[in-house]
Design an enzyme around this catalytic site. Structure first.
Site, PDB file in Angstrom:
ATOM      1  N   HIS A  41       0.866  -1.183   0.000  1.00  0.00           N
ATOM      2  CA  HIS A  41       0.000   0.000   0.000  1.00  0.00           C
ATOM      3  C   HIS A  41       0.898   1.227   0.000  1.00  0.00           C
ATOM      4  O   HIS A  41       1.974   1.221   0.589  1.00  0.00           O
ATOM      5  CB  HIS A  41      -0.917   0.034   1.228  1.00  0.00           C
ATOM      6  CG  HIS A  41      -1.969  -1.017   1.185  1.00  0.00           C
ATOM      7  ND1 HIS A  41      -3.135  -0.864   0.493  1.00  0.00           N
ATOM      8  CD2 HIS A  41      -2.010  -2.260   1.728  1.00  0.00           C
ATOM      9  CE1 HIS A  41      -3.870  -1.956   0.623  1.00  0.00           C
ATOM     10  NE2 HIS A  41      -3.203  -2.827   1.367  1.00  0.00           N
ATOM     11  N   THR A  54      15.388  -5.464   7.479  1.00  0.00           N
ATOM     12  CA  THR A  54      14.900  -4.248   6.827  1.00  0.00           C
ATOM     13  C   THR A  54      15.949  -3.575   5.951  1.00  0.00           C
ATOM     14  O   THR A  54      15.644  -2.606   5.271  1.00  0.00           O
ATOM     15  CB  THR A  54      14.427  -3.227   7.871  1.00  0.00           C
ATOM     16  OG1 THR A  54      15.535  -2.888   8.715  1.00  0.00           O
ATOM     17  CG2 THR A  54      13.296  -3.781   8.716  1.00  0.00           C
TER      18      THR A  54
END
Length: 186
Positions: free
Chosen positions: A116, A166
């Protein structure tokens, strides 16, 4: 007699998930000891000797692997001699590459997108900036690991159990933690 019924049950589960899969753009062969659900419009490719599922490991009978190359441009590729434990998922909007001789523990997730848009005014739209994920050759990924977009894990490295990866790491290192950080060289 028990083994006979277990084999029938396993075969029925694999058949069910094959029937539910909607991605037919699959190249190469794999060994599905556990069911796999293939979704999306993109390409999924396998080298030789790619194995999904481990019988004597958690979640063998109550989970499945999920692989989704979400759009036509998405690519997920597995090298040779890849062994993946139970409850694995890989979801791509761009590209996920898993090298040769990779070991992946149970309940691991890899994604190359936020899925998103992070902009508050465009939140219902897809991520405009998916980024490739590349797992190098001979990498060992422990259990309950999440690898996020843009990550490169260098060859021969080890990702400790429960890590959230990450950022990228070089070859020949052990990484771990939330977020994952360098722990030591191999």
């Amino acid at each position: 007699m028990k083994d006979f019924f277990i084999n029938i049950y396993r075969s029925l589960r694999r058949s069910k998930y094959a029937f539910l899969s909607n991605n037919k753009n699959i190249e190469g062969n794999y060994n599905a000891h556990q069911p796999i659900l293939f979704n999306g419009l993109g390409k999924i490719s396998f080298g030789t000797n790619v194995n999904f599922g481990v019988i004597n490991s958690p979640s063998f009978y109550n989970s499945y692997s999920y692989i989704e190359a979400r759009n036509k441009a998405a690519i997920i590729s597995f090298g040779n001699n890849v062994n993946i434990n139970n409850s694995f998922s890989a979801i791509s909007e761009k590209r996920i590459t898993i090298g040769n001789n990779v070991l992946i523990g149970y309940n691991c997730q890899i994604s190359d997108s936020d899925f998103h848009n992070l902009n508050k005014d465009s939140r219902q739209q897809t991520d405009p900036y998916p980024m490739d994920v590349n797992v190098g050759d001979n990498v060992f990924i422990g259990n309950n690991v999440t690898i996020l977009k843009g990550v490169v894990i260098g060859e021969n490295s080890v990702v400790a159990n429960g890590s959230l990866v990450t950022k990228s790491f070089p070859k020949d290192v052990i990484i771990g933690g939330i977020p994952a950080k360098f722990l030591k060289e191999l």
